[in-house]
Design an enzyme around this catalytic site. Structure first.
Site, mmCIF file in Angstrom:
data_model
loop_
_atom_site.group_PDB
_atom_site.id
_atom_site.type_symbol
_atom_site.label_atom_id
_atom_site.label_comp_id
_atom_site.label_asym_id
_atom_site.label_seq_id
_atom_site.Cartn_x
_atom_site.Cartn_y
_atom_site.Cartn_z
ATOM 1 C CD GLU A 288 42.161 12.642 -57.730
ATOM 2 O OE1 GLU A 288 40.912 12.660 -57.798
ATOM 3 O OE2 GLU A 288 42.866 13.629 -57.973
ATOM 4 C CD GLU B 174 37.223 16.438 -57.588
ATOM 5 O OE1 GLU B 174 37.800 16.406 -56.486
ATOM 6 O OE2 GLU B 174 37.792 16.811 -58.640
ATOM 7 C CE1 TYR C 267 46.221 16.686 -63.361
ATOM 8 C CE2 TYR C 267 45.163 14.905 -64.565
ATOM 9 C CZ TYR C 267 45.120 15.885 -63.585
ATOM 10 O OH TYR C 267 43.983 16.043 -62.824
ATOM 11 C CE1 TYR D 171 36.897 8.781 -63.437
ATOM 12 C CE2 TYR D 171 36.150 11.035 -63.263
ATOM 13 C CZ TYR D 171 36.521 9.959 -64.026
ATOM 14 O OH TYR D 171 36.520 10.056 -65.405
ATOM 15 C CG HIS E 155 38.664 20.057 -57.791
ATOM 16 N ND1 HIS E 155 39.711 19.183 -57.954
ATOM 17 C CD2 HIS E 155 39.132 21.284 -58.155
ATOM 18 C CE1 HIS E 155 40.765 19.854 -58.407
ATOM 19 N NE2 HIS E 155 40.438 21.120 -58.527
ATOM 20 C CB ALA E 156 32.396 22.622 -57.100
ATOM 21 C CG ASN F 119 44.361 20.863 -56.102
ATOM 22 O OD1 ASN F 119 44.882 21.286 -55.066
ATOM 23 N ND2 ASN F 119 44.543 19.624 -56.535
HETATM 24 O O1 0X9 Z 1 44.076 17.815 -60.995
HETATM 25 C C1 0X9 Z 1 43.866 17.881 -59.792
HETATM 26 O O2 0X9 Z 1 43.770 18.944 -59.181
HETATM 27 C C2 0X9 Z 1 43.692 16.569 -59.002
HETATM 28 N N1 0X9 Z 1 42.860 15.661 -59.724
HETATM 29 S S1 0X9 Z 1 41.257 15.972 -59.886
HETATM 30 O O3 0X9 Z 1 40.708 15.012 -60.808
HETATM 31 N N2 0X9 Z 1 40.551 15.731 -58.493
HETATM 32 O O4 0X9 Z 1 41.088 17.310 -60.311
HETATM 33 C C3 0X9 Z 1 45.044 15.963 -58.761
HETATM 34 C C4 0X9 Z 1 45.988 16.832 -58.019
HETATM 35 C C5 0X9 Z 1 47.307 16.212 -57.802
HETATM 36 N N3 0X9 Z 1 48.243 17.087 -57.200
HETATM 37 C C6 0X9 Z 1 48.987 17.991 -57.868
HETATM 38 N N4 0X9 Z 1 49.008 18.047 -59.159
HETATM 39 N N5 0X9 Z 1 49.729 18.807 -57.150
HETATM 40 ZN ZN ZN Z 2 39.697 17.224 -57.466
#
Ligand code: 0X9
Ligand code: ZN
Length: 572
Positions: free
Chosen positions: A533, A333, A510, A460, A330-331, A406
């Site tokens: 995170e 972060e 989530y 985070y 993720h850009a 992601n």
């Molecule tokens: O939402 C995400 O991609 C991740 N959190 S973030 O705040 N860095 O964007 C968590 C990813 C957890 N893994 C999966 N949901 N597979």
């Molecule tokens: Zn992320």
């Protein structure tokens, strides 16, 4: 004056043509409408208003020499074509431009057109003046739903992070903390949001008063040392500021690194890319300095053509367990790639302090998995999260670029509708639509028997996340994964007491499909797959001040060491 291709826009083009000064290098790609890059300008020295010759280096498919020839028909030049794969590298020397000699102007115009199409150019830097980060504390299910519907309905409210976990009674370290979500609100809707929360008796507090102020104080200016390093082909790094992905490399021969290029065992990079990255340069530095254990590999290219550069750290020998670490999926972060390079610093440059971790474990480390997005988050929009591919069929549709890398992995991937392409978590037109996720997955699959741990670094929230993220159930071997992660978390917390939550992504955050961690476990069969995170828990969120890089790096390195020790001790 030097201009990056991605920053070329009408305004600075005009500036360039009006300039009386020497401008040194311009690099970029010239696109034919809706086709592959045709010519790639890798180096151009323009000296407007001078009598000196201009030099342009162009990489062009062997078959399209004629076309280039036609473009420059009225320019005196000499070609010295050098065949490299299917392309020629042409060094063409042009005479001073006259108004009737349109080559350079045409090149620049085409650059400008392609850059505009790329969407990374003429935008003014996004300002977050007056934006506030508000933490809300919904007490029960109905209040959680109210918060969700606020985010869904109100375009100017974005969800940065949410932790609804405790209401589901999870086995975490911070079981007692209340359920919370962080909402970024624009100044225009702030009053309405607060009224809404008050009306529904949802407790809230402001975490960041003015996001723009936080952004401006996040990254200190460059030290003279950084500036000096910036222009070197392979250089050391500092961990007191966040580094850009790319800078312009001024004085080495510049030829693109084809995919699969490896640099090893004291072989200095034969072809150094013109657009060099600070972060990539550190990997080159390590490969060229610690030649017995480090090797870089370009595992693919981003959608805008940047290298995906990985460092393999190994003392040689076969059959060792390997650990994969990636950062910067993720850009925005920024703490993630900074931490991953910090891990490299310790792993490689302080190797004597933990030689057993190198003797018994191989390491594959990709600090910047989404270089286009990362660079965009530096140049234009600090809060950019996705890749920068063109999606949704819109040429200039504001914000409708990029896919959440992601959500794009081919394991329980969930399609979004085309209208979702503007969303921050757009999963892409198809699984692995993004060259970045595709390249990573192909590399991982090619080493799937070796790789025992998949670690992807995000921010985070201070959480160590275990699959699954796509559903609430736990994997059958969850306990094994939890026990190893616990070693990491304990080592991390021992450094300075930073409090981490440990649990599945679905229960702590989530459910979200198409994540790299789930794919690594579900498809590549890597038993120990984790997302970390990093800090903080919302005081600064994604705009964590650079003075936190070292402390975060230290504790994360301690966690990684603890995980690696498990394998160095002979476990599997
Ligand atoms: O939402 C995400 O991609 C991740 N959190 S973030 O705040 N860095 O964007 C968590 C990813 C957890 N893994 C999966 N949901 N597979
Ligand atoms: Zn992320």
């Amino acid at each position: 004056m030097s201009i990056k291709a991605s920053n070329i826009n009408k305004r600075n083009l005009k500036q360039l043509s009006n300039s009386r000064h020497e401008s040194d290098i311009i690099a970029g790609e010239i696109f034919k409408p809706s086709s592959e890059p045709l010519h790639k300008i890798v180096k151009m020295s323009t000296e407007y208003e001078t009598d000196r010759d201009k030099e342009v280096e162009v990489i062009t498919p062997a078959g399209s020499l004629d076309e280039l020839d036609m473009m420059g028909a009225s320019v005196e030049r000499s070609y010295k074509p050098v065949l490299m794969g299917a392309s020629f590298i042409i060094f063409c020397t042009m005479r001073r431009l006259t108004p009737t000699v349109p080559l350079l102007a045409a090149l620049l115009q085409m650059l400008s057109a392609s850059a505009l199409e790329d969407g990374d150019t003429d935008e003014t830097v996004v300002s977050y003046k007056g934006y506030q980060l508000i933490r809300v504390f919904p007490m029960d299910g109905p209040q959680v739903d109210l918060v969700r519907s606020l985010v869904d309905k109100e375009e100017q409210v974005t969800l940065w992070s949410r932790h609804f976990a405790p209401s589901r009674g999870v086995d975490t370290y911070r079981r007692n903390q209340s359920s919370a979500a962080d909402l970024l609100t624009s100044p225009q809707v702030k009053g309405t949001v607060v009224d809404y929360l008050d009306t529904h008796h949802i407790a809230h507090l402001v975490l960041i008063q003015d996001l723009q102020t936080a952004i401006e104080s996040e990254n200190p200016p460059m030290e003279p040392e950084d500036e000096e390093w910036e222009n070197r082909g392979g250089h050391r790094l500092s961990w007191t500021r966040y580094h850009r992905h790319k800078g312009l490399h001024k004085y080495r021969d510049s030829r693109a690194n084809p995919v699969g290029t490896t640099v090893s065992r004291c072989t200095p990079s034969a072809f150094t890319s013109l657009i060099v990255s600070d972060i990539d340069s550190y990997l080159d530095y390590l490969a060229n300095t610690y030649t017995d254990i480090c090797q870089t590999e370009i595992i693919g290219k981003s959608s805008q053509g940047r290298d995906l550069k990985l460092l393999k750290v190994s003392t040689g020998g076969k059959g060792k367990p390997a650990i994969w670490i990636d950062g910067g999926i993720h850009a925005r972060e920024w703490i993630s790639p900074a931490t991953v390079t910090y891990i490299l610093l310790h792993l490689v440059e302080f190797r004597d302090q933990h030689s057993e971790l190198l003797d018994s474990v191989d390491w594959y480390i990709l600090p910047l998995a989404n270089p286009d997005g990362y660079e965009y988050s530096h140049s234009t929009d600090r809060l950019w999260r996705k890749t920068r591919s063109r999606v949704g069929g819109s040429k200039r549709g504001a914000g409708c670029y990029g896919v959440d890398p992601n959500r794009n992995w081919d394991f329980h991937w969930a399609p979004g509708s085309p209208s979702d392409s503007c969303r921050e978590d757009f999963s892409g037109p198809r699984a692995f639509s993004e060259p970045e996720t595709r390249a990573m997955s192909e590399f991982i699959l090619s080493r799937q028997l070796e790789i025992k741990v998949y670690l992807t670094v995000h921010s985070y929230s201070q959480m160590w996340l275990v699959p699954w993220g796509y559903k609430e159930e736990k994997p059958r071997d969850y306990y094994d994964m939890y026990t190893l992660a616990e070693k990491g978390v304990e080592a991390l917390e021992a450094i300075r007491g930073t409090d981490y939550l440990l649990g599945t992504a679905a229960e702590l955050l989530y459910t979200a499909p198409g994540g790299s961690d789930d794919w690594a476990k579900g498809v590549a069969g890597i038993k120990y797959s984790y997302s970390i995170e990093l800090p903080d828990t919302g005081d600064y969120g994604f705009v964590l001040p650079a003075n936190q890089i070292e402390p975060v790096g230290q504790e994360t390195w301690a966690a990684v060491k603890a995980i690696a020790t498990h394998f160095a001790d002979g476990h599997n």
